[in-house]
Write a protein that holds these residues in place. Structure first.
Motif, PDB file in Angstrom:
ATOM      1  N   GLY A  61     -12.780  -4.245  12.251  1.00 29.27           N
ATOM      2  CA  GLY A  61     -13.345  -2.925  12.508  1.00 29.27           C
ATOM      3  C   GLY A  61     -13.415  -2.071  11.266  1.00 29.27           C
ATOM      4  N   HIS A  62     -13.764  -0.804  11.478  1.00 33.98           N
ATOM      5  CA  HIS A  62     -13.940   0.150  10.377  1.00 33.98           C
ATOM      6  C   HIS A  62     -13.135   1.408  10.669  1.00 33.98           C
ATOM      7  CE1 HIS A  62     -17.205  -2.537   9.256  1.00 33.98           C
ATOM      8  NE2 HIS A  62     -17.683  -2.401  10.487  1.00 33.98           N
ATOM      9  N   LEU A  63     -12.788   2.135   9.606  1.00 33.21           N
ATOM     10  CA  LEU A  63     -11.889   3.281   9.724  1.00 33.21           C
ATOM     11  C   LEU A  63     -12.540   4.530   9.160  1.00 33.21           C
ATOM     12  CD1 LEU A  63      -9.056   4.505  10.308  1.00 33.21           C
ATOM     13  CD2 LEU A  63      -8.364   3.715   8.033  1.00 33.21           C
ATOM     14  N   LEU A  64     -12.506   5.609   9.941  1.00 28.25           N
ATOM     15  CA  LEU A  64     -12.976   6.915   9.495  1.00 28.25           C
ATOM     16  C   LEU A  64     -11.766   7.793   9.231  1.00 28.25           C
ATOM     17  CD1 LEU A  64     -15.243   8.991   8.999  1.00 28.25           C
ATOM     18  CD2 LEU A  64     -15.150   9.540  11.450  1.00 28.25           C
ATOM     19  N   VAL A 106       0.832  -1.208   0.000  1.00 25.72           N
ATOM     20  CA  VAL A 106       0.000   0.000   0.000  1.00 25.72           C
ATOM     21  C   VAL A 106       0.868   1.260   0.000  1.00 25.72           C
ATOM     22  CG1 VAL A 106      -1.690   1.323   1.335  1.00 25.72           C
ATOM     23  CG2 VAL A 106      -1.970  -1.139   1.061  1.00 25.72           C
ATOM     24  N   SER A 107       2.031   1.185   0.640  1.00 22.62           N
ATOM     25  CA  SER A 107       2.911   2.347   0.713  1.00 22.62           C
ATOM     26  C   SER A 107       3.473   2.742  -0.647  1.00 22.62           C
ATOM     27  CB  SER A 107       4.061   2.073   1.693  1.00 22.62           C
ATOM     28  OG  SER A 107       3.566   1.917   3.014  1.00 22.62           O
ATOM     29  N   GLN A 108       3.351   1.869  -1.633  1.00 27.91           N
ATOM     30  CA  GLN A 108       3.738   2.245  -2.988  1.00 27.91           C
ATOM     31  C   GLN A 108       2.752   3.243  -3.597  1.00 27.91           C
ATOM     32  OE1 GLN A 108       4.958  -1.112  -5.605  1.00 27.91           O
ATOM     33  NE2 GLN A 108       4.655  -2.413  -3.805  1.00 27.91           N
ATOM     34  N   THR A 166      -8.942   8.830  -0.411  1.00 25.34           N
ATOM     35  CA  THR A 166      -9.511   7.858  -1.355  1.00 25.34           C
ATOM     36  C   THR A 166      -8.436   6.904  -1.870  1.00 25.34           C
ATOM     37  OG1 THR A 166     -11.170   9.493  -2.008  1.00 25.34           O
ATOM     38  CG2 THR A 166     -10.854   7.609  -3.464  1.00 25.34           C
ATOM     39  N   SER A 167      -7.233   7.425  -2.072  1.00 23.98           N
ATOM     40  CA  SER A 167      -6.132   6.581  -2.558  1.00 23.98           C
ATOM     41  C   SER A 167      -5.805   5.479  -1.567  1.00 23.98           C
ATOM     42  CB  SER A 167      -4.882   7.437  -2.819  1.00 23.98           C
ATOM     43  OG  SER A 167      -5.111   8.365  -3.857  1.00 23.98           O
ATOM     44  N   LEU A 168      -5.847   5.802  -0.275  1.00 21.00           N
ATOM     45  CA  LEU A 168      -5.580   4.786   0.739  1.00 21.00           C
ATOM     46  C   LEU A 168      -6.626   3.676   0.694  1.00 21.00           C
ATOM     47  CD1 LEU A 168      -4.130   3.645   3.208  1.00 21.00           C
ATOM     48  CD2 LEU A 168      -5.465   5.231   4.630  1.00 21.00           C
ATOM     49  N   ALA A 169      -7.887   4.057   0.564  1.00 19.28           N
ATOM     50  CA  ALA A 169      -8.951   3.052   0.511  1.00 19.28           C
ATOM     51  C   ALA A 169      -8.814   2.176  -0.726  1.00 19.28           C
ATOM     52  CB  ALA A 169     -10.311   3.750   0.526  1.00 19.28           C
ATOM     53  N   ARG A 170      -8.524   2.782  -1.863  1.00 16.61           N
ATOM     54  CA  ARG A 170      -8.368   2.010  -3.103  1.00 16.61           C
ATOM     55  C   ARG A 170      -7.159   1.084  -3.029  1.00 16.61           C
ATOM     56  NH1 ARG A 170      -9.415   6.808  -7.586  1.00 16.61           N
ATOM     57  NH2 ARG A 170     -11.699   6.856  -7.446  1.00 16.61           N
ATOM     58  N   ALA A 171      -6.071   1.578  -2.446  1.00 20.17           N
ATOM     59  CA  ALA A 171      -4.860   0.762  -2.345  1.00 20.17           C
ATOM     60  C   ALA A 171      -5.082  -0.426  -1.414  1.00 20.17           C
ATOM     61  CB  ALA A 171      -3.695   1.612  -1.846  1.00 20.17           C
ATOM     62  N   VAL A 204      -0.184   5.478   9.129  1.00 19.60           N
ATOM     63  CA  VAL A 204      -1.610   5.471   8.799  1.00 19.60           C
ATOM     64  C   VAL A 204      -1.974   4.165   8.091  1.00 19.60           C
ATOM     65  CG1 VAL A 204      -3.453   6.666   7.560  1.00 19.60           C
ATOM     66  CG2 VAL A 204      -1.628   7.974   8.641  1.00 19.60           C
ATOM     67  N   VAL A 205      -1.096   3.675   7.239  1.00 20.28           N
ATOM     68  CA  VAL A 205      -1.344   2.411   6.547  1.00 20.28           C
ATOM     69  C   VAL A 205      -1.418   1.273   7.558  1.00 20.28           C
ATOM     70  CG1 VAL A 205      -0.444   0.775   4.851  1.00 20.28           C
ATOM     71  CG2 VAL A 205      -0.257   3.230   4.425  1.00 20.28           C
ATOM     72  N   ARG A 206      -0.550   1.306   8.556  1.00 16.01           N
ATOM     73  CA  ARG A 206      -0.586   0.273   9.599  1.00 16.01           C
ATOM     74  C   ARG A 206      -1.905   0.322  10.361  1.00 16.01           C
ATOM     75  NH1 ARG A 206       4.275  -2.075  10.796  1.00 16.01           N
ATOM     76  NH2 ARG A 206       6.091  -1.191   9.746  1.00 16.01           N
ATOM     77  N   LEU A 207      -2.380   1.517  10.646  1.00 20.85           N
ATOM     78  CA  LEU A 207      -3.655   1.650  11.338  1.00 20.85           C
ATOM     79  C   LEU A 207      -4.793   1.072  10.495  1.00 20.85           C
ATOM     80  CD1 LEU A 207      -3.435   5.237  12.893  1.00 20.85           C
ATOM     81  CD2 LEU A 207      -3.083   3.035  14.038  1.00 20.85           C
ATOM     82  N   ALA A 208      -4.746   1.321   9.176  1.00 16.79           N
ATOM     83  CA  ALA A 208      -5.797   0.819   8.288  1.00 16.79           C
ATOM     84  C   ALA A 208      -5.840  -0.704   8.299  1.00 16.79           C
ATOM     85  CB  ALA A 208      -5.583   1.342   6.869  1.00 16.79           C
ATOM     86  N   PHE A 209      -4.683  -1.343   8.217  1.00 16.18           N
ATOM     87  CA  PHE A 209      -4.654  -2.805   8.229  1.00 16.18           C
ATOM     88  C   PHE A 209      -4.984  -3.353   9.617  1.00 16.18           C
ATOM     89  CE2 PHE A 209      -2.235  -2.600   4.199  1.00 16.18           C
ATOM     90  CZ  PHE A 209      -2.986  -3.526   3.491  1.00 16.18           C
TER      91      PHE A 209
END
Length: 332
Positions: free
Chosen positions: A51-54, A29-31, A64-69, A39-44
């Motif tokens: 759970g879910h992420l706001l 995802v960091s690519q 949006t890029s983070l969600a798509r990645a 933040v990527v670690r928190l998402a995973f």
């Protein structure tokens, strides 16, 4: 020691595999989301904790890029819902339609039936539509015409909202905020990451270039492993003391609920496994306290007017509540 539930405890070898796989996910995802590994670690961590992420941040920071990645990295179904004021609950959950050929009512699934759901600009939809998400985010199912429909596993809602553009938006109710395991923000990249982004300006969507790292079934396996991480009673007491301290704080009108404390424990288990440990330490709780708990706090109106912030209050509480003595090693 015995584990706190009936499932087999995570072993040190499994924790090592979990950490290695977690790093591969974060690296992939960091690519696409440059310079934001935390933040990527928190998402995973959200994904693997069930759970879910706001994501609450300024425009153009890569929400949006983070969600798509994330969706591209996990080989599972994904969908995107653009929330607007005229969006109806049935546009999210689906609708039952009468089929004239079969003479039966058939349920047509909405976009919420996906493993990774991007709820873009969630605060633009009406409270009625937002409430349609409450059941599915908590129970993993939607009920239409009295019939429940499971969304399956894995399942995560990544919602985005703009904190500064308030025209035509609706504030998320506390009950819905409590359904998000974490709230975080990406923020602007540093100079090196900005230069790298600008150098690759020809690539309009970096997430589209990513290849899957694991399958959806592997995500479920990792979630089950994370749930079996050992938590010492002393750490559980530490979480309880933090939650109780938020309820006593004079500047906080509504403190952390039991659901919030449970969420912190579940996230800490996943975080510990991502570090290659089969047990939780107090530092795991400290690291995740703000993203897991801050959005669940309701500040006193007068204190908020005077500039009080949930994050500042949590920092003070963490400094006041003494963590348990950390052992050199823990065996399950």
């Amino acid at each position: 020691m015995t584990a706190t539930d009936t499932r087999a405890a995570l072993t040190a070898e499994q924790a090592g595999w979990f950490a290695e796989t977690f790093e591969r996910l974060v690296g992939n995802v960091s690519q696409a989301v440059l310079g934001k590994p935390h933040v990527v670690r928190l998402a995973f961590t959200c994904l693997l904790s069930g759970g879910h992420l706001l994501l609450e941040d300024y425009p153009g920071t890569g929400k949006t890029s983070l969600a798509r990645a994330l969706a591209a990295t996990v080989q599972a179904s994904h969908s995107r819902i653009q929330f607007t004021p005229d969006l109806l609950p049935s546009d999210v959950t689906g609708v039952t339609i009468f089929d004239q050929e079969s003479h039966q009512f058939q349920f047509h699934k909405g976009p919420i039936f996906a493993s990774v759901v991007l709820a873009d600009e969630i605060n633009r939809a009406s409270p009625k539509t937002q409430s349609a998400l409450l059941e599915v985010m908590e129970e993993g199912r939607v009920t239409v015409d009295g019939i429940p429909h499971e969304v399956g596993r894995p399942f995560i809602v990544l919602a985005t909202q703009n904190p500064i553009e308030q025209a035509g938006t609706y504030r998320l109710p506390e009950a819905q905020l409590d359904r998000f395991l974490m709230r975080s923000s990406i923020g602007y990249p540093d100079s090196d990451a900005t230069i790298a982004i600008l150098a690759g300006s020809a690539i309009r969507d970096r997430s589209a270039t990513l290849s899957p790292v694991i399958t959806g079934s592997a995500v479920v396996d990792m979630s089950d492993l994370a749930a079996s991480v050992y938590v010492d009673p002393a750490v559980l007491s530490y979480v309880t003391q933090i939650a109780e301290a938020t309820r006593r704080a004079p500047e906080i009108a509504l403190g952390v609920s039991v659901r919030g404390a449970l969420s912190l424990v579940r996230a800490a288990k996943t975080w510990a496994a991502s570090q290659g440990r089969h047990y939780v330490i107090p530092d795991d709780v400290k690291t995740l306290a703000e993203p897991v708990l801050a959005h669940r706090l309701v500040l006193d109106a007068e204190a908020e007017f005077e500039g009080a912030q949930a994050g500042t209050s949590l920092t003070r509480i963490l400094a006041e509540v003494a963590p348990p003595a950390q052992r050199a090693s823990v065996t399950s």
